[in-house]
Enzyme design. Structure first.
Site, PDB file in Angstrom:
ATOM      1  N   ASN A 147      -4.869  40.408   6.615  1.00  0.00           N
ATOM      2  CA  ASN A 147      -5.704  39.516   7.431  1.00  0.00           C
ATOM      3  C   ASN A 147      -5.079  39.344   8.812  1.00  0.00           C
ATOM      4  OD1 ASN A 147      -3.859  37.128   7.395  1.00  0.00           O
ATOM      5  ND2 ASN A 147      -4.208  37.335   5.193  1.00  0.00           N
ATOM      6  N   PHE A 182      -1.430  24.389   4.466  1.00  0.00           N
ATOM      7  CA  PHE A 182      -2.318  24.618   5.601  1.00  0.00           C
ATOM      8  C   PHE A 182      -3.685  25.008   5.069  1.00  0.00           C
ATOM      9  CE2 PHE A 182      -0.575  24.760   9.970  1.00  0.00           C
ATOM     10  CZ  PHE A 182       0.658  24.209   9.696  1.00  0.00           C
TER      11      PHE A 182
END
Ligand code: C5P
Length: 407
Positions: free
Chosen positions: A217, A333
């Protein structure tokens, strides 16, 4: 790096140079300090003037350079007093073995040593960047002097190791200007996490399909690396488990490089017991190809359609750490593309963690700045858009407040 996040803007630094070939690096260091927003007053010993001229340092610092305690330009003829009364720090780079010995003994036979002795010791820290040949550095006399200098409250920057100007290889090189700047910046940060150990995951993972392809990613690792730096600057011992990124390791941080989610899981779980805080910033791939093909998958002439893959689920590192019998303080996160807060609140509860940091994925991946929302059991707090190191320092302060340390 934005100058504001360095914390040197508006600081007045007295930069002392003693004799050594590393004087040439002091020119660049002066520029770095000025670029960071500091004012720089250069003081040179007679020996330093043999290596670099005051003209160079005057031009770079935009201030006249002082070389003598008998400088008649001072109305009261007391340069050794006047120069340090407004200073936020004295940094000596390079510091020769001789200058260090003089500091230890409190000798004061030239302006630089005299000024160090006369400085207001409580509010003007002394930072020293040694620079010398490896034999001089290893000599028992130098070792004794360094130990005494530390005991007197002086910060020692470096030295580095490697090729030396004399042709030998070893310890004693002066740090590079960027390293000196990083260490100075750290000196000015409050030690909010002193004595704490912080484990951080950062970057993407890469899940190989075959020897040349894989699933990954756009995570750059910048936020996680900024948190590692901020935590180290705040006095923590930091371990950084990094996926495949090309970022320099923040100074003083122990780095473990990994590729796949399972490697990141293994590295994190073996390290976690020795840590008080865990910050999971990594964008861990949720799935991996169930099978790794030993050879590159070839396009077959005449074959119908592309190959299809079976996927297997990766372990959730954060949830696993949070479920340990004695977990560290866990911070997650949440990078979302929409409904940021709702997803972050749900994720915090589902992962069983006290604090989650929400951000918009497309607005943060690869960027140098970001905006964060901290979500805990009591509600939310916004950290407005800023560069990632500034945000990381704010997050570290929030974590320190929650784990109950700091000033
Ligand atoms: O579930 P999701 O990937 O959105 O959760 C994001 C948070 O969980 C991040 O803190 C991330 O580092 C962590 N995570 C993890 N292991 C995974 C997936 C996510 O530690 N396999």
């Amino acid at each position: 790096m934005a100058a504001a996040s360095l914390g040197l803007a508006g600081r007045h630094i007295v930069l002392g140079l003693s004799g050594g070939i590393a004087c040439y690096k002091a020119a660049d260091f002066t520029r770095e300090l000025v670029k960071a927003g500091a004012t720089v007053q250069v003081v040179m010993t007679e020996a330093a003037e043999e290596f670099i001229t005051p003209v160079t340092l005057q031009a770079l610092s935009n201030r006249r350079v002082y070389t003598s305690q008998w400088d008649a330009r001072e109305p009261n003829n007391m340069a050794h007093i006047n120069l340090t009364r407004e200073a936020d720090a004295i940094v000596i780079a390079p510091a020769s073995a001789d200058l260090i010995a003089k500091l230890v003994q409190g000798r004061a036979d030239d302006l630089l040593s005299l000024m160090c002795l006369a400085r207001p010791i409580e509010r003007c820290p002394l930072l020293v960047a040694p620079a010398m040949n490896r034999e001089m550095w290893a000599h028992p006399a130098t070792k004794r002097n360094l130990a005494q200098l530390r005991a007197d409250g002086t910060a020692i920057l470096g030295p580095g190791s490697g090729d030396q100007a004399c042709g030998e290889i070893g310890d004693g090189r002066m740090l590079e200007p960027a390293e000196l700047l990083a260490d100075m910046v750290a000196c000015f940060q409050p030690k909010l996490l002193a004595g704490r150990r912080v484990l951080i995951t950062a970057g993407p993972t890469f899940e190989p399909i075959d020897p040349v392809r894989g699933i990954t990613n756009h995570s750059s690792g910048k936020m996680g690396f900024a948190i590692a730096r901020a935590a180290a600057d705040a006095g923590a011992a930091v371990t950084l488990v990094a996926g495949p990124v090309h970022l320099p390791t923040p100074r003083g941080v122990a780095r473990i490089d990994v590729m796949t989610a399972r490697q990141m899981f293994d590295a994190t779980l073996s390290a976690v017991a020795a840590h008080d805080v865990f910050v999971a910033t990594a964008a861990v791939a949720d799935w991996r190809p169930a099978r790794f093909n030993d050879h590159k998958i070839k396009k077959q002439a005449g074959e119908k359609g592309p190959p299809s893959f079976e996927l297997a689920e990766n372990p959730d590192i954060l949830a696993t750490v949070a479920a340990l019998p004695k977990p560290p303080y866990c911070v997650g996160f949440a990078a979302e593309s929409h409904d940021l807060l709702a997803h972050a609140r749900e994720k915090r509860v589902r992962k069983g963690i006290p604090l989650i940091v929400a951000n918009l994925g497309p607005a943060t991946f690869g960027q140098d700045d970001n905006a964060l929302t901290l979500v805990d059991a009591n509600g939310e707090r916004e950290l407005p858009r800023a560069d990632k190191l500034t945000l990381a320092r704010q997050l570290v302060a929030e974590i320190a407040r929650r784990v109950g340390v700091g000033q």
